[in-house]
Design an enzyme around this catalytic site. Structure first.
Site, PDB file in Angstrom:
ATOM      1  N   TYR A  37       0.806  -1.215   0.000  1.00 12.70           N
ATOM      2  CA  TYR A  37       0.000   0.000   0.000  1.00 12.70           C
ATOM      3  C   TYR A  37       0.843   1.269   0.000  1.00 12.70           C
ATOM      4  O   TYR A  37       0.344   2.344  -0.309  1.00 12.70           O
ATOM      5  CB  TYR A  37      -0.924   0.044   1.217  1.00 12.70           C
ATOM      6  CG  TYR A  37      -1.901  -1.098   1.333  1.00 12.70           C
ATOM      7  CD1 TYR A  37      -2.072  -2.033   0.305  1.00 12.70           C
ATOM      8  CD2 TYR A  37      -2.666  -1.266   2.489  1.00 12.70           C
ATOM      9  CE1 TYR A  37      -2.962  -3.080   0.433  1.00 12.70           C
ATOM     10  CE2 TYR A  37      -3.567  -2.303   2.614  1.00 12.70           C
ATOM     11  CZ  TYR A  37      -3.704  -3.220   1.599  1.00 12.70           C
ATOM     12  OH  TYR A  37      -4.597  -4.247   1.728  1.00 12.70           O
ATOM     13  N   HIS A 111       0.699 -11.759   2.437  1.00 10.85           N
ATOM     14  CA  HIS A 111      -0.310 -11.059   1.646  1.00 10.85           C
ATOM     15  C   HIS A 111      -0.898 -11.896   0.507  1.00 10.85           C
ATOM     16  O   HIS A 111      -2.017 -11.651   0.079  1.00 10.85           O
ATOM     17  CB  HIS A 111       0.295  -9.766   1.078  1.00 10.85           C
ATOM     18  CG  HIS A 111      -0.703  -8.692   0.827  1.00 10.85           C
ATOM     19  ND1 HIS A 111      -0.361  -7.372   0.685  1.00 10.85           N
ATOM     20  CD2 HIS A 111      -2.054  -8.720   0.692  1.00 10.85           C
ATOM     21  CE1 HIS A 111      -1.449  -6.635   0.477  1.00 10.85           C
ATOM     22  NE2 HIS A 111      -2.484  -7.439   0.462  1.00 10.85           N
TER      23      HIS A 111
END
Length: 307
Positions: A37, A111
């Site tokens: 991010y 992730h």
């Protein structure tokens, strides 16, 4: 771990500090971020700027194989583009500590559960940091039974959380049941929009089947859906940069859906993925970078087998 948190992906940089402050004032205590991010440092600065103490919040972050390659890790025919950088798995994980400016992290997730050998290495390092008390809980994202078996092969720490896509159009009942039976908390992601797109899914937020339920309780359709998730024991992390919607998203604990209403929402399931499909990691297009081991693929029917 709070039942509801704030997803921070794609919150505009110029609004980030204000959004975190508003969310905290409204009662949010969990913030979900990730190395991908590129906002871990922003989150750290926002917490400090808003006078929020580290011990008063629950921080969740993530990392995966993309951190080990220039330009990320590619699947299928694009695998030839993969160029290894000079970052070790442990170093990639520790970058999040540096960016967040924290000496411990509440929850750290792998992730994406692919490529399996690399994902296993991430899980091994997370286990070590967990045993060193630098991470309070470790988990995974988008993990199916074969992925969970692969992680179990390299660590005796059961994932605390599995974060994956759940929505009324993709209820994921089998995976939820599978995880909850094993003490793995399910966390919903991409319920209202694609992770790359800030626009909400009209077929969900404007769903005509859910509309009468929302009218009955005087709640919005997203509030009803969040309530549907929470009543299943699922953690939710809806994202918004709008204070009104932040308030709306957390105001879901003053009503309860009936069994019939829960079933009505369940009936909308179409098994429709909005994001990447984790089951594709078990198929041939992904095998260019190492075939998914057969001994794990056979555990994909959600039943326990003799190992």
């Amino acid at each position: 771990m709070p039942k509801i948190g704030l997803g921070t992906f794609q919150i505009p940089t110029d609004k980030f500090c204000q959004v975190i402050g508003d969310a905290y004032d409204l009662g949010y205590r969990m913030f979900d971020t990730a190395w991908k991010y590129k906002n871990e440092a922003l989150l750290s600065d926002a917490l400090k700027s808003n006078g929020i103490k580290r011990e008063d919040v629950f921080i969740s972050t993530k990392c995966d194989a993309d951190a080990l390659f220039f330009g990320g890790c590619h699947a299928g025919k694009k695998g030839w583009l993969d160029v290894r950088n000079f970052t070790s798995v442990r170093k990639a994980i520790l970058k999040s500590f540096d960016s967040l400016g924290m000496d411990y992290i509440d929850l750290f997730l792998v992730h994406w559960p692919w490529p399996v050998p690399i994902a296993q290495k991430f899980y091994v390092e997370l286990t070590k940091l967990y045993n060193e008390n630098k991470i309070r809980a470790i988990g995974v994202c988008s993990a199916l039974p074969p992925h969970l078996f692969a992680f179990r092969d390299v660590s005796d720490v059961v994932p605390a959380v599995n974060q994956f896509e759940i929505s009324p159009l993709n209820t994921q009942k089998k995976l939820i049941k599978y995880c909850q039976e094993r003490g793995i908390v399910c966390e919903a992601m991409s319920t209202f929009s694609h992770f790359r797109n800030t626009e909400t899914r009209k077929d969900i937020v404007g769903n005509t089947t859910i509309a009468p339920i929302s009218e009955k309780y005087g709640k919005s359709i997203p509030q009803v859906i969040l309530r549907w998730l929470v009543q299943q024991g699922i953690v939710v992390i809806p994202k918004s940069a709008n204070k009104g919607r932040l308030r709306e998203n957390i105001s879901i604990f003053d009503f309860e859906l009936s069994k019939d209403e829960m079933s009505t929402i369940d009936s909308l399931d179409k098994g429709r993925f909005l994001n990447y499909q984790p089951d594709l990691t078990l198929t041939k297009p992904y095998w260019v970078r190492g075939r998914f081991p057969k001994k794990y693929r056979e555990f994909n029917d959600y039943t326990e087998k003799t190992e």
